[in-house]
Scaffold this motif. Structure first.
Motif, PDB file in Angstrom:
ATOM      1  N   LYS A  64       7.126 -39.568  17.582  1.00 40.38           N
ATOM      2  CA  LYS A  64       6.712 -38.200  17.280  1.00 40.38           C
ATOM      3  C   LYS A  64       7.340 -37.722  15.974  1.00 40.38           C
ATOM      4  O   LYS A  64       6.655 -37.139  15.122  1.00 40.38           O
ATOM      5  N   PHE A 105       5.749 -39.593  13.048  1.00 37.15           N
ATOM      6  CA  PHE A 105       4.375 -39.127  12.857  1.00 37.15           C
ATOM      7  C   PHE A 105       4.367 -37.754  12.188  1.00 37.15           C
ATOM      8  O   PHE A 105       3.615 -37.523  11.239  1.00 37.15           O
ATOM      9  N   SER A 106       5.218 -36.853  12.671  1.00 40.94           N
ATOM     10  CA  SER A 106       5.291 -35.511  12.087  1.00 40.94           C
ATOM     11  C   SER A 106       5.703 -35.576  10.624  1.00 40.94           C
ATOM     12  O   SER A 106       5.158 -34.855   9.776  1.00 40.94           O
ATOM     13  N   ARG A 153       2.556 -37.636  26.605  1.00 42.93           N
ATOM     14  CA  ARG A 153       3.934 -38.048  26.320  1.00 42.93           C
ATOM     15  C   ARG A 153       3.937 -39.107  25.216  1.00 42.93           C
ATOM     16  O   ARG A 153       3.055 -39.951  25.155  1.00 42.93           O
ATOM     17  N   VAL A 154       4.974 -39.000  24.373  1.00 42.66           N
ATOM     18  CA  VAL A 154       5.144 -39.959  23.289  1.00 42.66           C
ATOM     19  C   VAL A 154       6.636 -40.106  23.023  1.00 42.66           C
ATOM     20  O   VAL A 154       7.409 -39.159  23.220  1.00 42.66           O
ATOM     21  N   ASP A 155       7.021 -41.274  22.600  1.00 42.48           N
ATOM     22  CA  ASP A 155       8.422 -41.541  22.276  1.00 42.48           C
ATOM     23  C   ASP A 155       8.898 -40.554  21.210  1.00 42.48           C
ATOM     24  O   ASP A 155       8.183 -40.272  20.242  1.00 42.48           O
ATOM     25  N   ASP A 156      10.114 -40.036  21.375  1.00 46.45           N
ATOM     26  CA  ASP A 156      10.659 -39.057  20.427  1.00 46.45           C
ATOM     27  C   ASP A 156      10.656 -39.572  18.989  1.00 46.45           C
ATOM     28  O   ASP A 156      10.311 -38.839  18.064  1.00 46.45           O
ATOM     29  N   GLY A 165       0.628 -32.597  12.505  1.00 51.98           N
ATOM     30  CA  GLY A 165       0.315 -33.663  13.448  1.00 51.98           C
ATOM     31  C   GLY A 165      -0.943 -33.335  14.239  1.00 51.98           C
ATOM     32  O   GLY A 165      -1.776 -34.196  14.491  1.00 51.98           O
ATOM     33  N   THR A 217      -2.177 -32.459  26.219  1.00 54.28           N
ATOM     34  CA  THR A 217      -0.752 -32.752  26.286  1.00 54.28           C
ATOM     35  C   THR A 217      -0.559 -34.198  26.716  1.00 54.28           C
ATOM     36  O   THR A 217      -1.201 -34.654  27.663  1.00 54.28           O
TER      37      THR A 217
END
Length: 96
Positions: free
Chosen positions: A15, A18-19, A9-12, A29, A7
């Protein structure tokens, strides 16, 4: 093989992008992240192996130099000169 959850954290927006990019490649992903992780580990292992090989080669050269098992500059130049003469002879022979 046991599995665990990773797990982070990544900027919304990252994400989401990337998805979307993963979906365009018909991958999830998670699949891509596992691929990237495997590739990163492989590259690191190769780099470590190369570094170990390089250090062994340098040490072997140092050991030979310390044992006076070296080729003089004059010997190297003589061999190179003979090699150049031979190459030139072959080039002149093929040009005929």
């Amino acid at each position: 093989m046991t599995e665990s959850t990773f797990t982070f954290r990544v900027d919304d927006s990252l994400k989401a992008e990337f998805s979307q990019a993963a979906k365009a490649k018909d991958r999830t992903g998670a699949q891509l992240l596992r691929d990237y992780m495997r590739e990163f580990v492989r590259q690191q292992q190769e780099a470590e192996a190369h570094e170990a090989w390089f250090r062994r080669e340098v040490q072997a050269g140092l050991d030979e130099a310390n044992a006076d098992k070296v080729v003089s500059a004059e010997e190297v130049e003589a061999e190179a000169a003979a090699w150049r003469v031979e190459i030139q002879r072959k080039l002149n022979g093929s040009a005929s």
